[in-house]
Scaffold this active site. Structure first.
Site, short mmCIF file in Angstrom:
data_model
loop_
_atom_site.label_atom_id
_atom_site.label_comp_id
_atom_site.label_asym_id
_atom_site.label_seq_id
_atom_site.Cartn_x
_atom_site.Cartn_y
_atom_site.Cartn_z
N GLY A 134 -5.05 -9.39 -6.29
CA GLY A 134 -3.82 -10.20 -6.02
C GLY A 134 -3.98 -11.29 -4.95
O GLY A 134 -3.09 -12.08 -4.63
N LYS A 171 -11.75 -14.78 -1.45
CA LYS A 171 -10.95 -13.60 -0.96
C LYS A 171 -9.90 -14.35 -0.14
O LYS A 171 -10.42 -14.82 0.95
CB LYS A 171 -11.71 -12.53 -0.32
CG LYS A 171 -10.61 -11.38 0.27
CD LYS A 171 -11.53 -9.97 0.47
CE LYS A 171 -10.67 -8.83 0.84
NZ LYS A 171 -11.40 -7.70 1.32
N GLY A 182 -1.11 -13.81 -1.22
CA GLY A 182 -2.48 -14.13 -1.85
C GLY A 182 -3.25 -14.64 -0.77
O GLY A 182 -4.42 -15.19 -1.20
N ARG A 216 -17.13 -13.64 -1.24
CA ARG A 216 -17.75 -12.47 -1.20
C ARG A 216 -18.76 -12.34 -2.18
O ARG A 216 -18.52 -12.92 -3.36
CB ARG A 216 -16.63 -11.57 -1.53
CG ARG A 216 -17.14 -10.01 -1.49
CD ARG A 216 -16.20 -9.02 -1.33
NE ARG A 216 -15.29 -8.85 -2.33
CZ ARG A 216 -14.14 -8.08 -2.04
NH1 ARG A 216 -14.08 -7.22 -1.16
NH2 ARG A 216 -13.40 -8.09 -3.23
N ASP A 262 -9.40 2.05 -6.25
CA ASP A 262 -9.63 0.60 -6.30
C ASP A 262 -10.59 0.01 -5.37
O ASP A 262 -10.98 -0.94 -5.49
CB ASP A 262 -8.20 -0.07 -6.12
CG ASP A 262 -7.71 0.12 -5.09
OD1 ASP A 262 -7.28 1.43 -4.62
OD2 ASP A 262 -7.06 -0.49 -4.33
N ASN A 263 -11.18 0.93 -4.41
CA ASN A 263 -12.04 0.14 -3.35
C ASN A 263 -13.23 1.03 -3.50
O ASN A 263 -14.12 1.18 -2.62
CB ASN A 263 -11.53 0.58 -1.90
CG ASN A 263 -10.39 -0.43 -1.75
OD1 ASN A 263 -10.20 -1.10 -2.31
ND2 ASN A 263 -9.48 0.27 -0.73
N ASP A 280 -14.84 -3.67 0.14
CA ASP A 280 -13.36 -3.72 0.74
C ASP A 280 -13.36 -3.34 2.10
O ASP A 280 -12.62 -2.17 2.15
CB ASP A 280 -12.20 -3.07 -0.20
CG ASP A 280 -12.06 -4.12 -1.27
OD1 ASP A 280 -12.38 -5.20 -1.40
OD2 ASP A 280 -11.12 -3.52 -2.11
P1 AMP Z 1 -6.42 -3.44 -0.34
O1 AMP Z 1 -5.66 -2.34 0.50
O2 AMP Z 1 -6.94 -4.68 0.31
O3 AMP Z 1 -7.55 -2.88 -1.10
O4 AMP Z 1 -5.63 -4.23 -1.40
C1 AMP Z 1 -4.86 -3.29 -2.49
C2 AMP Z 1 -4.23 -4.16 -3.41
O5 AMP Z 1 -3.24 -5.14 -2.62
C3 AMP Z 1 -5.28 -5.10 -4.24
O6 AMP Z 1 -4.53 -5.30 -5.45
C4 AMP Z 1 -4.99 -6.30 -3.73
O7 AMP Z 1 -5.42 -7.40 -4.42
C5 AMP Z 1 -3.50 -6.45 -3.17
N1 AMP Z 1 -3.32 -7.35 -1.78
C6 AMP Z 1 -3.79 -7.09 -0.72
N2 AMP Z 1 -3.39 -8.06 -0.05
C7 AMP Z 1 -2.67 -8.86 -0.70
C8 AMP Z 1 -1.85 -10.05 -0.16
N3 AMP Z 1 -2.07 -10.63 0.89
N4 AMP Z 1 -1.63 -10.89 -1.45
C9 AMP Z 1 -1.47 -10.41 -2.44
N5 AMP Z 1 -1.99 -9.17 -2.80
C10 AMP Z 1 -2.75 -8.55 -1.95
MG MG Z 2 -9.09 -3.31 -2.38
#
Ligand code: AMP
Ligand code: MG
Length: 509
Positions: A102, A123, A136, A186, A262-263, A272
């Protein structure tokens, strides 16, 4: 953006070699092609020179206008093919069918000096079709945390993704309040996650599951290419790497914080770094993440969560294992046993090494494991600092009581250590090894330095509030060589004073 290259006083540094794109050759439904969103005022805050060298990337080019523009997502080399990867995931046990990158974009792959294919990903590079309600973007503080923790892992010898660069964007990012934005570059063996398989499996897209499995074998487990039953072996191989990885986290007191599927990288690298931390006092129930209310991802839960995550992967692979679902499940169960074996051997073996115990005549492993567990129990009950206790033991000679002083002070009742130290002394006497040799061995597995949470917070505060990067440089200098003594920087070995303790870490997403 600028179209012409700026004129440079000296000859421009050589451009970086063209990116490769093995992932982009996969079917279109594996990703979304999308360009980064440029940022207002990119400023390079940190470039990882050793990593650049490892990747064969010219550091002068990276630090120059073209390199910084790339790391900000403002202008990419012609060979980049930016894409956001599709994936799903179980977040805190709940399945989310579409997560995906995302806020991250894969630029392409480079072949490093060891011949390994490595992903380069931005990232915080802007919105993608997977952004959902997110902006994003990434915040400077968490990106510095990711940089520091990746370098610490690398220094500790634990497989990890790493940061090549952090660029400030000059744009605020709105979280609970406006925060300075940043983009992190990254580097990963790949960004394929358990959740990547889940994305296709949940859609019933068996072709994609098979294509992905073949890709992962080819990229990460090439020895399995010729195997008669490659997919069950793939599951076992991934499970073994994950078991060893989690054991090695425990051996240094690391808590990932968000071990969602997902991590979990299939390469076996740590990935992550969100609300993660190294613990100070040894406490198996320690949690740092501000959103982990039930301790699902507490320190001592990580081994069982690792198996839970792999079970989700196994479910995705079942149709590839055997047309008969019961037979497939039996195969998967067998393969997953590799996880427990790898974990147990790395964890128990690692702990014995932390205490300097060698297999020798008149010793037995079960008794050794009991000795280790006895110490850990006393450490937990008496609030001993995890890192400093083991490091102080590395410097101790149990037959010379004064050398034990530094260990004793770790326990809030020194007597709790003294009775254990008697057993340790008796046990060490059974291996014919000079103390100096044992101590040297122990110092290679018991780090003096970890990125203590309060230090990481101080670095983030200095950078965020005052634009001061000196604390970052100093912390990196000790955690990237954590087994050295770094005389003069002993303050970084100290646990936090009561007013410095940082109890919670935040995702910052
Ligand atoms: P994370 O908790 O960082 O592993 O992210 C979980 C999901 O949320 C993943 O699909 C990331 O790409 C998405 N995500 C986290 N932060 C953002 C953000 N600021 N904008 C868009 N997507 C995000
Ligand atoms: Mg993640």
């Amino acid at each position: 953006m600028t179209t012409a290259a700026p004129r440079l006083a000296t000859a421009p540094a050589a451009a970086i070699p063209p990116f490769e794109h093995s992932y982009a050759t996969l079917p279109e439904r594996f990703f979304a092609r999308i360009a980064p969103t440029p940022v207002r005022a990119p400023l390079l805050l940190r470039l990882n020179l050793p990593l650049a060298a490892e990747l064969g990337l010219d550091a002068d080019w990276l630090a120059g206008p073209h390199g910084v523009a790339m790391c900000a997502g403002n202008r990419l080399p012609a060979s980049a093919q930016p894409l956001a990867m599709a994936y799903a995931g179980h977040q805190y046990g709940q399945f989310v069918p579409s997560l995906g990158d995302g806020r991250a974009l894969l630029l392409g792959e480079v072949i490093d000096h060891a011949g390994q294919r490595r992903d380069l990903q931005l990232k915080g590079a802007g919105r993608t079709p997977f952004s959902r309600s997110g902006d994003g973007r990434a915040v400077l503080g968490p990106m510095l945390r990711e940089y520091i923790l990746g370098e610490a892992m690398q220094g500790l010898g634990i497989p990890t993704t790493r940061a090549l660069a952090v660029v400030a964007t000059g744009e605020p990012v709105l979280r609970e309040r406006p925060e300075p934005g940043a983009v992190l570059t990254r580097v990963a063996a790949s960004h394929i996650r358990v959740g990547t398989f889940e994305y296709f499996a949940r859609r019933g897209d068996l072709d994609a599951v098979r294509t992905l499995a073949d890709y992962v074998i080819d990229r990460h487990f090439p020895a399995l290419t010729e195997h008669a039953a490659p997919y069950v072996e793939l599951l076992a191989a991934i499970a073994a790497r994950q078991g060893e990885l989690i054991a090695r986290w425990l051996l240094v007191g690391f808590i990932h914080g968000v071990l969602n599927t997902d991590n979990v990288a299939l390469s076996g690298e740590t990935i992550d770094f969100g609300p993660c931390a190294f613990m100070d006092r040894y406490d198996p129930n320690q949690v740092y993440s501000s959103i982990d209310h039930f301790g699902r991802y507490a320190y001592a839960q990580q081994p069982s969560i690792g198996l839970w995550n792999l079970t989700q992967l196994a479910n995705c692979l079942l149709p590839l294992l055997d047309p008969d679902s019961e037979a497939a499940k039996a195969q998967a169960r067998g393969a997953l046993e590799a996880y427990g074996r790898a974990f147990a051997s790395a964890y128990a073996g690692g702990l014995r090494a932390k205490l300097g115990l060698l297999a020798a005549a008149g010793t037995d492993q079960d008794a050794d494991d009991e000795l280790v567990q006895d110490l850990l129990g006393r450490m937990a009950a008496h609030h001993a600092d995890f890192t400093n206790t083991f490091r102080a033991l590395s410097d101790a000679r149990p037959d010379q009581p004064h050398t034990l002083a530094a260990v004793r002070t770790q326990f809030d009742e020194a007597a709790a250590f003294d009775t254990w130290a008697e057993d340790w002394r008796a046990r060490l006497a059974r291996q014919a090894e000079p103390d100096a040799a044992r101590q040297a061995r122990m110092r290679t597995v018991n780090p003096a330095f970890i990125p203590r949470n309060h230090r990481v917070q101080q670095v983030i505060d200095a950078a965020t509030e005052r634009g001061d990067l000196a604390p970052l440089e100093q912390l990196l200098s000790v955690v990237s060589r954590p087994y050295d003594d770094h005389t003069g920087l002993a303050a970084y070995r100290q646990p936090p004073q009561p007013h410095e303790v940082v109890r919670q870490t935040f995702c910052g997403t």
